[in-house]
Structures are given as C-alpha cells and as structure tokens.
Design an enzyme around this catalytic site. Structure first.
Site, PDB file in Angstrom:
ATOM      1  N   SER A 223       0.801  -1.220   0.000  1.00  0.00           N
ATOM      2  CA  SER A 223       0.000   0.000   0.000  1.00  0.00           C
ATOM      3  C   SER A 223       0.838   1.277   0.000  1.00  0.00           C
ATOM      4  CB  SER A 223      -0.955   0.001   1.188  1.00  0.00           C
ATOM      5  OG  SER A 223      -0.256  -0.185   2.392  1.00  0.00           O
ATOM      6  N   HIS A 251      -5.279  -2.929  -2.934  1.00  0.00           N
ATOM      7  CA  HIS A 251      -4.901  -2.013  -4.017  1.00  0.00           C
ATOM      8  C   HIS A 251      -4.817  -2.716  -5.369  1.00  0.00           C
ATOM      9  CE1 HIS A 251      -4.107   1.294  -1.253  1.00  0.00           C
ATOM     10  NE2 HIS A 251      -3.694   0.353  -0.422  1.00  0.00           N
ATOM     11  N   LYS A 281     -11.619   1.027  -1.915  1.00  0.00           N
ATOM     12  CA  LYS A 281     -10.621   1.752  -2.706  1.00  0.00           C
ATOM     13  C   LYS A 281     -11.116   1.861  -4.152  1.00  0.00           C
ATOM     14  CE  LYS A 281      -7.390   1.284   0.900  1.00  0.00           C
ATOM     15  NZ  LYS A 281      -6.562   0.403   1.699  1.00  0.00           N
TER      16      LYS A 281
HETATM   17  C1  LIG Z   1      -6.750   0.141   3.102  1.00  0.00           C
HETATM   18  C2  LIG Z   1      -6.209  -1.210   3.353  1.00  0.00           C
HETATM   19  C3  LIG Z   1      -6.878  -2.102   4.193  1.00  0.00           C
HETATM   20  C4  LIG Z   1      -8.074  -1.707   4.990  1.00  0.00           C
HETATM   21  O1  LIG Z   1      -9.222  -1.692   4.230  1.00  0.00           O
HETATM   22  P1  LIG Z   1     -10.478  -0.816   4.731  1.00  0.00           P
HETATM   23  O2  LIG Z   1     -11.608  -1.336   3.961  1.00  0.00           O
HETATM   24  O3  LIG Z   1     -10.140   0.598   4.449  1.00  0.00           O
HETATM   25  O4  LIG Z   1     -10.593  -1.084   6.216  1.00  0.00           O
HETATM   26  C5  LIG Z   1      -6.384  -3.368   4.310  1.00  0.00           C
HETATM   27  N1  LIG Z   1      -5.263  -3.748   3.671  1.00  0.00           N
HETATM   28  C6  LIG Z   1      -4.584  -2.916   2.873  1.00  0.00           C
HETATM   29  C7  LIG Z   1      -3.359  -3.401   2.173  1.00  0.00           C
HETATM   30  C8  LIG Z   1      -5.028  -1.612   2.691  1.00  0.00           C
HETATM   31  O5  LIG Z   1      -4.337  -0.776   1.925  1.00  0.00           O
END
Ligand SMILES: *Cc1c(COP(=O)(O)O)cnc(C)c1O
Length: 425
Positions: A223, A251, A281
């Site tokens: 991330s 991602h 995302k």
């Molecule tokens: C953003 C993210 C999460 C968390 O997901 P949410 O739905 O925002 O709680 C988990 N793992 C990774 C790699 C992320 O970038």
C-alpha cells in the site's frame, strides 16, 4: 414523633425540614468527594495524553484531521482551495459515479440506512448474497464473504485459520491490519524481509515442522510502496511447505489483472486459496471481503468474531459495490487506466516503472516530506506526506496515487512541480 400533615407534607414540619437538610448535606458531601476525586483522575489521564502528544510533536509525527471536501474528478477542497488530489485510493473515481450513487440511494430506499444487526442476526440484507456472488465470480473461487471493512476482515479471518501452535509468516511491509490479525491469532509469528523469498523459505525450513498449520500473509500490492508481491513464488513456496497463502489485494482489485486483482497477472490465476481485499478503494464504496473455497467461507461465517459481533455493512455500501463491479467488468481497459497514468508520471521523472497506481518518492525525514507536501499544495496538488509508523523509520515519503479521472496535463504539471522540488531527475 411529629405528626405528618397530609396536605402540606413533611417539609413544613420540624422533622421534615431536618430530614431534608440531612439528606441535602449527605448529597453535598458525596458530591464534594466526587468533585475532589474527578479532577485527579482526569489530570493523570490528560497528563498521559499530553506527554504522549509532546513526544509525537517532538518527532514531527503529529497528525491532524483536515476537513476535505472530495468531489468528482479527483478534486479535493481544502481550506477553501480547490486542489487536484493525488493521494486518494478512489482509483476509478467511482465513489462519485452516478451509477454508484443511484445504486446506493436505491438500496437505502429499499433496505434502510443501517443494517440493524450483525449479519448472523437480522443484518443480512439481500444485497449481501448478490455482492458475494459477484465477488466469487470475479475472483474465480467457490465462495465469498463480505465484512464491514478490510480491517475487520483481516482481524476476523486470520484468527479463524491459525492459533497457538500454528505458524504465521508475514512480509515485513504487510498492512497494519494483517499484523493486527496475526497478533490476535496468537500463532507463532515471524516476518520475512520484504519480498525476500529466500528469507521466507528459510523461515519455513526452520520452523514449519514444529507447527501444526502455517499461514503466509502478504499485501498483493504494497500500500505504501506500490510494488507487487511475488505471488507466484509465494504460492509455490506455500505448496512445497504445506502452508496456506493469503493475499490482501486492497490495491489490486478493480485496477490490476482486468480488475480481478493481483492473482490475475499471469495467463492463469495464481494459486492463492485466500484472496482478501476491500471495497473501499478502487471499488469506491466500503467493506471488506474474502474469496475462498466454500468450506473456508462457511468456517469464517461461523467463527470470524468481527463478522459475528459487528453490525453488517450498510445496504448502500453493498449496493454501490455491486454497481462498481458492473462498471469494472464491462470495461477492463478503463479499469487499467490508473496504472497507465502512474507510469506516465514515473516516466516523466525517470522513476522505475510502477506496477500499480501507487508511486512513492522516498524522502527520508519527516520535516522535509511535510515541507514538500506543503509546497505541492500551494501549487494546487494534494499529496499527503506519509510518515512513520505508517512507513518504516527514516522512509517518510510522498505517496502519489493515480486515478482514471486525472488529466494528462495535470499529471505533466505535477511531474514538473516535483522536478522543481529537486525530488527526482
Ligand atoms: C486500506 C487497506 C486495508 C483496509 O481496508 P479498509 O476497507 O479501508 O478497512 C487493508 N489492507 C490494505 C493493504 C489496505 O491498503
């Protein structure tokens, strides 16, 4: 014993007055005692918070929540100024897409705003079955389960699969919620050096036989770095050592492998039996998911505490996510466009070619990273500085993320501004 007067009541008698007075006095005493105590407790608590904050300030790691009005087209309004955001995970600009808004509004109209209960009680509105079926199909697995968020998914899934006496190996740059899930599981935990398959193999060789089960976890797309995990190599290692592989594709879904994620970069699907990710995302909504075999999903539904003891995802989020999957599946070319834009930016600055929508420029110290972010903001670009503990000490950075909504001109202007800062060639 004074006689009680039935009409005027005890207050008007000698005895009544004295009784009320005694009661008032006792109350006042308790009140004063409480008042004397309360500040002492509050003081130590506030002192604790103040000292902690001073330490965070001293290291230039203080964070502030800044009101940000996000609008369609990767626009963010901050302090009354219109900025182009290069730091959002809404890679396809779907959070503002009319089809998602309509699906969310329709879902609210039919099913209400909140889910009302845990999915295992009455919170399992009909959109969940549809969404899970769509995710299962997208990921090519037998089944899927949706959680309240990606974070909730990871802290729920991992302790269902491994526990005391089991082994858990995690890439050292894995997302915080994978690590949180690992800690909650109480499995024996090791981290391997980032993407270092030799280190992972060595840990397996030395520890696997002393443990019952073994789970390997990693981000599919890291991330904060944007790089990919060597999913194929990890899958082979996992097979060799009878370990289970789980990738967090937060991602990847929506933008890599024709929208299907980081397990779909080869001609055939990589052998990842546990594909986890988020709908928050590129999918533009909210919620987390796991795609796996039917038996694994059934186990998760029965055992994952963050699913069982937390209210179901709101219907609007589920409805919007389904609409997003429609759009992603209908147009894989468009879904791939944020990565193309990231490459365009990297090329302009002679940076290594990115494999995802994320391009980091590592600066090192927090102060410089904050200053660089500030200068870019003055020029109309929103690029948040990322500091420890989100990234390792000494690797504060600017993290640029690209969206299908970014204009080529804006990307070129941004690259120019970054070059002027002396941050890249
Ligand atoms: C953003 C993210 C999460 C968390 O997901 P949410 O739905 O925002 O709680 C988990 N793992 C990774 C790699 C992320 O970038």
């Amino acid at each position: 014993m004074p006689k009680l007067h039935p009409v005027i009541g005890p207050v008007d008698t000698e005895w009544g007055r004295s009784m009320l007075a005694r009661r008032a006095l006792a109350t006042a005493k308790i009140w004063r005692k409480w008042q004397r105590r309360a500040p002492a407790v509050t003081q130590s608590l506030d002192q604790f918070a103040t000292q902690k904050l001073a330490e965070i300030d001293r290291r230039n790691l203080r964070r502030h929540l800044i009101d940000t009005d996000r609008q369609a087209g990767a626009i963010a309004i901050r302090h009354g100024r219109k900025l182009i955001s290069f730091c959002c995970n809404d890679y396809l600009d779907l959070s503002h897409h009319p089809a998602l808004k309509k699906a969310a509004a329709d879902a609210i109209e039919r099913h209400g705003v909140g889910a009302g209960a845990s999915r295992l009680v009455t919170g399992n509105h009909p959109l969940f079955a549809e969404l899970e079926d769509r995710l299962r199909a997208l990921k090519g697995t037998e089944a899927a389960v949706v959680f309240g968020s990606g974070y909730l998914a990871n802290v729920g899934i991992i302790p269902c699969l491994v526990g005391p006496g089991d082994l858990l190996l995690a890439d050292e740059l894995s997302h915080a919620c994978l690590m949180a899930g690992a800690t909650l599981s109480q499995a024996t935990q090791f981290t391997f050096r980032h993407n270092d398959m030799n280190h992972c193999a060595e840990l397996l060789k030395n520890n696997r036989m002393h443990h019952r089960h073994c789970l390997i976890v990693t981000d599919g797309v890291f991330s904060m770095d944007g790089g990919l995990a060597p999913v194929e190599d990890l899958a082979a290692l996992a097979t060799d050592h009878d370990a289970w592989l789980m990738t967090d594709d937060a991602h990847g879904i929506g933008v890599l492998g024709a929208g299907r994620g980081s397990s779909f970069l080869m001609d055939t699907r990589s052998n990842v039996p546990l594909q986890m990710g988020t709908l928050s995302k590129a999918v533009g909504a909210y919620g987390g998911y796991l795609c796996a075999s039917q038996n694994v999903i059934d186990l998760i539904r029965n055992r994952a505490r963050s699913l069982i003891y937390s209210t179901g995802l709101p219907p609007a989020a589920a409805g919007a996510a389904i609409a997003a999957l429609d759009l992603i599946e209908a147009d894989p070319e468009w879904a791939a466009s944020p990565v193309r834009k990231a490459r365009q930016f990297a090329r302009a600055l002679n940076l290594p070619e990115p494999d995802s929508c994320i391009v980091p420029i590592i600066i090192g110290d927090e102060t410089t990273a904050l200053a660089a972010s500030q200068i870019l903001e003055e020029q109309g670009f929103l690029v948040t500085a990322i500091r420890p503990p989100t990234v390792p000490e000494g690797t504060a950075r600017l993290r640029f993320t690209f969206s299908a909504a970014h204009m080529d001109d804006d990307i070129a202007r941004l690259a120019h501004a970054v070059r002027d800062l002396g941050l890249a060639a």
